[in-house]
Design an enzyme around this catalytic site. Sequence first.
Site, PDB file in Angstrom:
ATOM      1  N   ASN A 158     -48.179 -29.664   5.519  1.00 28.65           N
ATOM      2  CA  ASN A 158     -46.763 -29.682   5.915  1.00 28.65           C
ATOM      3  C   ASN A 158     -45.960 -28.475   5.440  1.00 28.65           C
ATOM      4  OD1 ASN A 158     -46.861 -30.636   3.276  1.00 28.65           O
ATOM      5  ND2 ASN A 158     -45.016 -31.870   3.539  1.00 28.65           N
ATOM      6  N   LYS A 181     -58.252 -23.654  -1.033  1.00 30.37           N
ATOM      7  CA  LYS A 181     -58.710 -24.436   0.123  1.00 30.37           C
ATOM      8  C   LYS A 181     -57.509 -25.039   0.845  1.00 30.37           C
ATOM      9  CE  LYS A 181     -59.500 -28.578   1.684  1.00 30.37           C
ATOM     10  NZ  LYS A 181     -59.334 -28.315   3.055  1.00 30.37           N
ATOM     11  N   GLY A 234     -50.936 -33.453  -1.728  1.00 29.80           N
ATOM     12  CA  GLY A 234     -51.403 -34.201  -0.571  1.00 29.80           C
ATOM     13  C   GLY A 234     -51.106 -35.677  -0.740  1.00 29.80           C
ATOM     14  N   SER A 235     -51.967 -36.504  -0.176  1.00 29.83           N
ATOM     15  CA  SER A 235     -51.693 -37.945  -0.141  1.00 29.83           C
ATOM     16  C   SER A 235     -52.135 -38.641  -1.430  1.00 29.83           C
ATOM     17  CB  SER A 235     -52.408 -38.554   1.058  1.00 29.83           C
ATOM     18  OG  SER A 235     -53.794 -38.342   0.921  1.00 29.83           O
ATOM     19  N   GLY A 239     -55.391 -37.863  -3.919  1.00 32.37           N
ATOM     20  CA  GLY A 239     -54.979 -37.373  -5.235  1.00 32.37           C
ATOM     21  C   GLY A 239     -55.542 -38.225  -6.355  1.00 32.37           C
ATOM     22  N   GLU A 256     -49.357 -33.432  -6.759  1.00 27.68           N
ATOM     23  CA  GLU A 256     -48.070 -33.719  -6.118  1.00 27.68           C
ATOM     24  C   GLU A 256     -48.380 -34.533  -4.882  1.00 27.68           C
ATOM     25  OE1 GLU A 256     -45.215 -33.356  -7.280  1.00 27.68           O
ATOM     26  OE2 GLU A 256     -45.558 -31.930  -8.894  1.00 27.68           O
ATOM     27  N   CYS A 290     -42.425 -34.299   1.813  1.00 22.68           N
ATOM     28  CA  CYS A 290     -42.638 -35.303   0.760  1.00 22.68           C
ATOM     29  C   CYS A 290     -41.305 -35.711   0.145  1.00 22.68           C
ATOM     30  CB  CYS A 290     -43.574 -34.744  -0.292  1.00 22.68           C
ATOM     31  SG  CYS A 290     -43.082 -33.118  -0.830  1.00 22.68           S
ATOM     32  N   GLN A 337     -51.217 -38.194  13.151  1.00 21.34           N
ATOM     33  CA  GLN A 337     -49.925 -38.408  12.479  1.00 21.34           C
ATOM     34  C   GLN A 337     -48.946 -39.093  13.437  1.00 21.34           C
ATOM     35  OE1 GLN A 337     -49.047 -37.769   9.110  1.00 21.34           O
ATOM     36  NE2 GLN A 337     -47.321 -39.040   9.771  1.00 21.34           N
ATOM     37  N   GLU A 389     -45.130 -44.722   2.569  1.00 17.22           N
ATOM     38  CA  GLU A 389     -44.742 -43.438   3.146  1.00 17.22           C
ATOM     39  C   GLU A 389     -45.200 -43.359   4.606  1.00 17.22           C
ATOM     40  OE1 GLU A 389     -46.801 -39.773   1.940  1.00 17.22           O
ATOM     41  OE2 GLU A 389     -44.824 -38.932   1.558  1.00 17.22           O
ATOM     42  N   GLU A 468     -44.683 -28.237 -11.208  1.00 15.02           N
ATOM     43  CA  GLU A 468     -44.940 -26.988 -10.502  1.00 15.02           C
ATOM     44  C   GLU A 468     -43.654 -26.175 -10.478  1.00 15.02           C
ATOM     45  OE1 GLU A 468     -48.011 -26.799  -7.491  1.00 15.02           O
ATOM     46  OE2 GLU A 468     -47.218 -28.682  -6.743  1.00 15.02           O
TER      47      GLU A 468
HETATM   48  P1  NAD Z   1     -54.284 -35.148   2.446  1.00 13.55           P
HETATM   49  O1  NAD Z   1     -54.343 -35.838   1.140  1.00 13.55           O
HETATM   50  O2  NAD Z   1     -54.964 -35.764   3.607  1.00 13.55           O
HETATM   51  O3  NAD Z   1     -54.935 -33.693   2.305  1.00 13.55           O
HETATM   52  C1  NAD Z   1     -54.469 -32.762   1.348  1.00 13.55           C
HETATM   53  C2  NAD Z   1     -55.572 -31.765   1.065  1.00 13.55           C
HETATM   54  O4  NAD Z   1     -56.664 -32.437   0.410  1.00 13.55           O
HETATM   55  C3  NAD Z   1     -56.177 -31.127   2.308  1.00 13.55           C
HETATM   56  O5  NAD Z   1     -56.450 -29.773   2.059  1.00 13.55           O
HETATM   57  C4  NAD Z   1     -57.459 -31.905   2.501  1.00 13.55           C
HETATM   58  O6  NAD Z   1     -58.452 -31.198   3.209  1.00 13.55           O
HETATM   59  C5  NAD Z   1     -57.876 -32.131   1.059  1.00 13.55           C
HETATM   60  N1  NAD Z   1     -58.832 -33.231   0.880  1.00 13.55           N
HETATM   61  C6  NAD Z   1     -59.051 -34.300   1.688  1.00 13.55           C
HETATM   62  N2  NAD Z   1     -60.024 -35.078   1.194  1.00 13.55           N
HETATM   63  C7  NAD Z   1     -60.424 -34.511   0.032  1.00 13.55           C
HETATM   64  C8  NAD Z   1     -61.392 -34.860  -0.952  1.00 13.55           C
HETATM   65  N3  NAD Z   1     -62.140 -35.959  -0.821  1.00 13.55           N
HETATM   66  N4  NAD Z   1     -61.536 -34.051  -2.030  1.00 13.55           N
HETATM   67  C9  NAD Z   1     -60.781 -32.943  -2.168  1.00 13.55           C
HETATM   68  N5  NAD Z   1     -59.842 -32.557  -1.268  1.00 13.55           N
HETATM   69  C10 NAD Z   1     -59.671 -33.338  -0.178  1.00 13.55           C
HETATM   70  O7  NAD Z   1     -52.742 -34.855   2.748  1.00 13.55           O
HETATM   71  P2  NAD Z   1     -52.101 -34.193   4.047  1.00 13.55           P
HETATM   72  O8  NAD Z   1     -52.180 -35.190   5.151  1.00 13.55           O
HETATM   73  O9  NAD Z   1     -52.620 -32.817   4.270  1.00 13.55           O
HETATM   74  O10 NAD Z   1     -50.577 -34.020   3.589  1.00 13.55           O
HETATM   75  C11 NAD Z   1     -49.643 -35.041   3.687  1.00 13.55           C
HETATM   76  C12 NAD Z   1     -49.408 -35.672   2.333  1.00 13.55           C
HETATM   77  O11 NAD Z   1     -49.036 -34.669   1.394  1.00 13.55           O
HETATM   78  C13 NAD Z   1     -48.282 -36.670   2.325  1.00 13.55           C
HETATM   79  O12 NAD Z   1     -48.647 -37.824   1.616  1.00 13.55           O
HETATM   80  C14 NAD Z   1     -47.164 -35.942   1.569  1.00 13.55           C
HETATM   81  O13 NAD Z   1     -46.248 -36.759   0.924  1.00 13.55           O
HETATM   82  C15 NAD Z   1     -47.941 -35.115   0.625  1.00 13.55           C
HETATM   83  N6  NAD Z   1     -47.141 -33.981   0.142  1.00 13.55           N
HETATM   84  C16 NAD Z   1     -46.658 -34.015  -1.121  1.00 13.55           C
HETATM   85  C17 NAD Z   1     -45.886 -32.979  -1.610  1.00 13.55           C
HETATM   86  C18 NAD Z   1     -45.354 -33.013  -3.002  1.00 13.55           C
HETATM   87  O14 NAD Z   1     -45.058 -31.955  -3.527  1.00 13.55           O
HETATM   88  N7  NAD Z   1     -45.203 -34.158  -3.626  1.00 13.55           N
HETATM   89  C19 NAD Z   1     -45.617 -31.888  -0.797  1.00 13.55           C
HETATM   90  C20 NAD Z   1     -46.121 -31.880   0.496  1.00 13.55           C
HETATM   91  C21 NAD Z   1     -46.900 -32.928   0.952  1.00 13.55           C
END
Ligand code: NAD
Length: 487
Positions: A158, A181, A234-235, A239, A256, A290, A337, A389, A468
């Site tokens: 995002n 990555k 990420g999600s 995480g 995050e 987020c 999405q 979310e 961060e």
């Molecule tokens: P996601 O968790 O699906 O993916 C995030 C990253 O993790 C990607 O690069 C993905 O390829 C990688 N990934 C996926 N599976 C993995 C694994 N098993 N091991 C290691 N890495 C892996 O998230 P998304 O759909 O790309 O992003 C949306 C999410 O990100 C939402 O939940 C949003 O709230 C969150 N987000 C949080 C912040 C914050 O700062 N708090 C900022 C932006 C987005």
Amino acid sequence: MAQAASSVAREVHRHYIGGEWTAGMDAIANVNPSDLHEVVGHYATATAEQVQAAITAAAQAFESWQFSPIEQRFDALDAIGSEILARREELGRLLSREEGKTLAEGIGEVARAGRVFKFFAGESLRISGELLASTRRGVSVEITREPVGVIGLITPWNFPMAIPAWKIAPALCYGNTVVFKPAELVPASAWALSEIIARAGLPPGVFNLVMGPGRLVGELLVNSPKVRAISFTGSVPIGAAIAAKAAARGAKVQLEMGGKNPLVVLDDADLEVAVNVAVQGAYFSTGQRCTASSRLIVTEGIHDRFIAALEARLATLKIGHALAAGTEIGPVVSEPQLRQDLDYIAIGQREGARLRFGGQPLRLEHEGYYLQPALFTDTQPAMRINQEEIFGPVATVIRARDYEQALAIANDVPFGLSSGVVTRSLRYAADFRRRSQAGMVMVNVPTAGVDYHVPFGGRKGSSYGPREQGRYAIEFYSNCKTAYIAP
Ligand code: NAD
């Protein structure tokens, strides 16, 4: 330069490993969510061997880079920042084509990424320590910061430029080496950023780019004993799994994750400010932030007037192609999405919430993932649409009796990233700032949209580990050493 790094036949953009542009085994077509007939480009996916090669290159480069002169770091980070800023329009356009945020938002994000590099260029000249007296005669105590080692950076789709920037810049600033990555959906911005970094005079292996799926590339980074720290955005489920694995092998980890951010609108709010803050926070960037205000908690006295004014404003919003002049809301990023957003809209209706506005997929001139912004009213705090979310242009209104009830509802979710209040009362503003269980609190400004020189992060299920951005980034990207010195 793109030519040099791409194979000519189909222009597959390559990984950057140990100072070399390296072809992958396979490639992903990057499709524009504003126009599904447009392919933004093809991007390589890495093999396990390539990921290991990138980690090894970063580990070898660390041997020397950890002692690099701070001026060398300054020069590289400053040059990267300058080029990003100079090319903000072109890079912003690329970002908007692959992610779907409007051109103004894309350019704004790129400018932010450039400023982040400039900020950490300056910080590289300010790495300091402390000198204290010891409790023992003739001894002094020195506290210094040292680089951590190879850092694995895993980013979401995002903010394809800004989030990588706010991880890569501090990592390099404090003397670490990087394996980056990016998310599979947005390799173009990541690749363009990496191509700039590759020309900034860094020694080979200091910065590496490996593209591909999280379950392969991401997991190899998380599990490698040579990777001493993982910064992930990420999600929540991904995480949590990363944190467990990193902790098991004693690696540093910073997460995050998601949000369910409340915007509290009190009876004494300026109605125009409240509507602007709600629309910007909930719907801009297609609600895919987020920090988006997904819950609007509104007290009795202003509730009906607020909804009427908000609905009127939503009716004027222009949804369209990210690059089209006048577009205020671009498409949703991808088909999964969009499906998730529509599923939650159906869930909300089944839960008994009233779909007051929007929520329909839109057929526009270009075939894309367009969704009319959705507003639910008459919702209850325990509904799934108020607890989970959604990550799309969907907001709910929850009616509250008074300030105390509004605050309690605001805090009653598993997340705690950002929160906001719209009020003219100094007393409520001060109280909300103190008692809101969020890492970032906004008064009369949107819950989303933050500065780049101050800490960013949340509480509860939203974040884990050190903050961060800003000077607080040093906590994660360096290790502390305490030395006792007797003459
Ligand atoms: P996601 O968790 O699906 O993916 C995030 C990253 O993790 C990607 O690069 C993905 O390829 C990688 N990934 C996926 N599976 C993995 C694994 N098993 N091991 C290691 N890495 C892996 O998230 P998304 O759909 O790309 O992003 C949306 C999410 O990100 C939402 O939940 C949003 O709230 C969150 N987000 C949080 C912040 C914050 O700062 N708090 C900022 C932006 C987005």
